[in-house]
Enzyme design. Sequence first.
Site, mmCIF file in Angstrom:
data_model
loop_
_atom_site.group_PDB
_atom_site.id
_atom_site.type_symbol
_atom_site.label_atom_id
_atom_site.label_comp_id
_atom_site.label_asym_id
_atom_site.label_seq_id
_atom_site.Cartn_x
_atom_site.Cartn_y
_atom_site.Cartn_z
ATOM 1 N N GLU A 91 -11.382 32.197 -12.147
ATOM 2 C CA GLU A 91 -10.103 31.553 -12.441
ATOM 3 C C GLU A 91 -10.079 30.084 -12.041
ATOM 4 O O GLU A 91 -9.512 29.244 -12.746
ATOM 5 C CB GLU A 91 -8.988 32.297 -11.706
ATOM 6 C CG GLU A 91 -7.598 31.769 -11.985
ATOM 7 C CD GLU A 91 -6.536 32.587 -11.263
ATOM 8 O OE1 GLU A 91 -5.479 32.020 -10.957
ATOM 9 O OE2 GLU A 91 -6.768 33.781 -11.007
ATOM 10 N N ASP A 92 -10.713 29.752 -10.894
ATOM 11 C CA ASP A 92 -10.542 28.411 -10.311
ATOM 12 C C ASP A 92 -11.776 27.513 -10.366
ATOM 13 O O ASP A 92 -11.697 26.351 -9.963
ATOM 14 C CB ASP A 92 -10.118 28.545 -8.835
ATOM 15 C CG ASP A 92 -8.745 29.185 -8.693
ATOM 16 O OD1 ASP A 92 -7.985 29.155 -9.673
ATOM 17 O OD2 ASP A 92 -8.450 29.724 -7.615
#
Length: 658
Positions: A91-92
Amino acid sequence: MSTEMEQVHARFIKLLDAHLHGEDGKLNFSEDDIRVMNDAYLLAQTAHGEAKRLSGELYVNHPVAVAEILLDLGIRDRDAIVAALLHDVEEDTDVGITAIKNQFGSAVALLVEGLTKLRNLAEATREETQAQNVIKLLFALSRDPRVIVVKLADRVHNMRTLSGHPTEQKQRDIAKETHDIYVPIANILGIHAFKEELEDLSIRALDPFGYQEIEKKLALSKQDGIHFLERVKEQITAELRTQFPPETHFAVMGRVKTVHSIYTKMHKKNITFEEIHDLYAVRVIVDTVADCWLAFGYLNQLYTAVPNRFKNWIKETKKNGYQSIHNTFISGDGIRFEAQIRTWDMHVTAELGVAAHWKYKLGFNDNLLEKRVRWAREVLDSYAESDSVEEVVRTIKSDIAPMDVVMVFTPKGKYIELKSGATVVDFAYSIHTTLGHRMVGAKVNGIPASFDHVLQNEDTVEIIAATDREIESGKYTEGPKRDWLQFAKTSRARTKICAWFKRERRPENIVEGKKEIFQQMRRNFVRLKQEEYETLLLKAIVKTAFGRNGQKTPAEKLEDFYAAVGYGGISTENLMRVLADEYNILLYERQQNPMVECKEISNGMGVVVEGIANCTVKLAQCCHPLRGDPIIGYILRASARGAGGVSIHKRSCPNVPQ
C-alpha cells in the site's frame, strides 16, 4: 543502515527469540520459519526506509509492533507473522504484490492483498471508502480468516498510538470507526483480548473526560477490589479442592470490569459509578461440562444467588462460539460479583476465538472456525443485490454494530439470535429466503401474530408458508409486500425483500420510484423544468449509485435510479439531502447568471416573486413587514427536513445585513 534501524532490527530478533519456545519447552518455530520471518522484516525495513510515522518514530516500528501483538496473543503461524510485517508494504511503498508472492508464496500475498486498502476512490465520500474497504476485508476474511486477526492487531497498535495524529477530530474519527466496526468484528469472531482493549481505547478518545473519571474512581477502589477478589478466590478454591477429586484440574481467576463495560452500563441504565454493584467477576475453569455444573452447585452453597441473573451459554451457544455458565452472587460481606464457569476448551475459545486455531492446532474444532467465518459470508451475501453505497453502509452498521439481541426458537426448538426489535418478518428471512417470500401467516407462542409483531426473548415462532400447490392454483401469490420494508429491522430481511422487488417488479419499481422522487421534490419545493429535473437527478446518481452505473446511457442510468428508489435500495431521505445541495448550487448559478422568464404570480400575501411558480413566501417575525413597506427577500436553503422558499424582511430590518 542507521543506528535507529539497527535498534529496531535487534528488537525484532529479541522478539522472535522470546517466543521461540512454548510453555512446554517445545519449539514454536523451525529454523526455516525464523529465516523467512527475518527476511520479511528486512524487506519491510528496506521498503519503508527512513519513512516516519506521525509520532516521529521509524515506520518499520509499526509492523514489528503488529507482529509482537500477534505473538503475545499466542499466534504461532509463520504466514500470519510475515503478513503482519508486510501488511503496509504494497500500500505504501514501491514493492508490489507480485514481488511478495514470488518471495513468500501465494498465501502471504493473499493475506497482504486482503489487508491493503482500496485506492483510486477519489470521488468516493469517507463513508463510501470505509464501506468498500470493509467489504474488501470481509471478502478476504471469507477466504482466509487469518487476515482479520492481523487487521485487528494492526488496529490495536494504531489505537495505542492514536495520540500521534495531530488533530482531535482525526483521533475521534478513527476511534468511532474502531468502536462501530472493528470492536464488533472482534466480538463476532470471539477474539476477546482485542475486543476489550479496542473498546477501552475507543472510549478514551471519544469521551476522554468520562473515561478519566471512571479510571480515577476505579483506581480509588482498586485496592479494596483486589482484597475482595483474593478472598473470594481463596474461598472458592478451598471449596472446590474439598469437593472435587484430586486429579481434577481447575483454576479460579478474578478481574475488575473494564472501563468500557462500566461506561456502557452507566449510560445505558443512566446510573452513577457508585450504583454499579457488579464491578467484580470471578472465572472458574474446569475439565468437563459435568464439572461446570458441579462447580455451579458448590457456588450456590457458598453464596446467595441474585434472582434473574442466570445465563446458560453452554446450552445456547452465542453466534461467536462463546460458551459459559453465568450467574451473579452476593458474598458474605454483601458485595456482588459475577461468576463465569466454563471448561478449558471453552476458555480458550472465549479468549482467543478464531485466533485459537493458530495457537492450538491439535484438537481445535474446524467446524467452529467455519461457523465464525460463515457470518462474513452472510454479510457479503446481502451486498450482492445492493445498488447503492448507502445501502451497503446501512447493512454494515446494522450487521456489525454492537446491538442487544433476542433469543427466539423455532417450533422444533432450534435457537435463533436476532437483533433487539426484530419482527416476524426478520425471523422468517433468518430461516430461509424462500420461507420469507412465501409467508402468509405466523404464530408466536401458539397465538396468531401480525407480521410486524416485535419478538421477545424466548418466544417460539411458527411461520405459515404457502405451498407449491397453493401458489400454482392462484390461492396465494409468491412474494413479499412493499410495506414489509417498513418493519423489517435486519439487513438480511430488507436486502432479500428489496432483491425480490428488484428482480420481479422492475417496471413497477420505475413507476413507484419516479412517483416517490417527484413527490419528495414537490414536498421540498424544488421547482424545475423537465430537462432540469433529469440533469439534477443525473448529478445525484453520481453521489448515490453504488458502482457508478458503468458505461450506461443517461436514460438507462435514470431508469436504474428510479427502480432502485422504487424497490427500497436508495432511501428518499438521503436522496433529498443530495438533491437539496445540487438544487441550491443551481439556484446560486441562476443568481449569478439570471435568465428567467418574469411572470407575476400572486401568492395571496401581496408579494410577487418573479420567475418562480408556487414559491413559498414567509413573512419574517423579526420585523413584521406590512403591505406598502419597502421589502427584501432572502432565499431559504432547501434541506431534507424542510422546504426552501423566500423569507420577506423590511429593508430597514437589522437582521438583513446578517
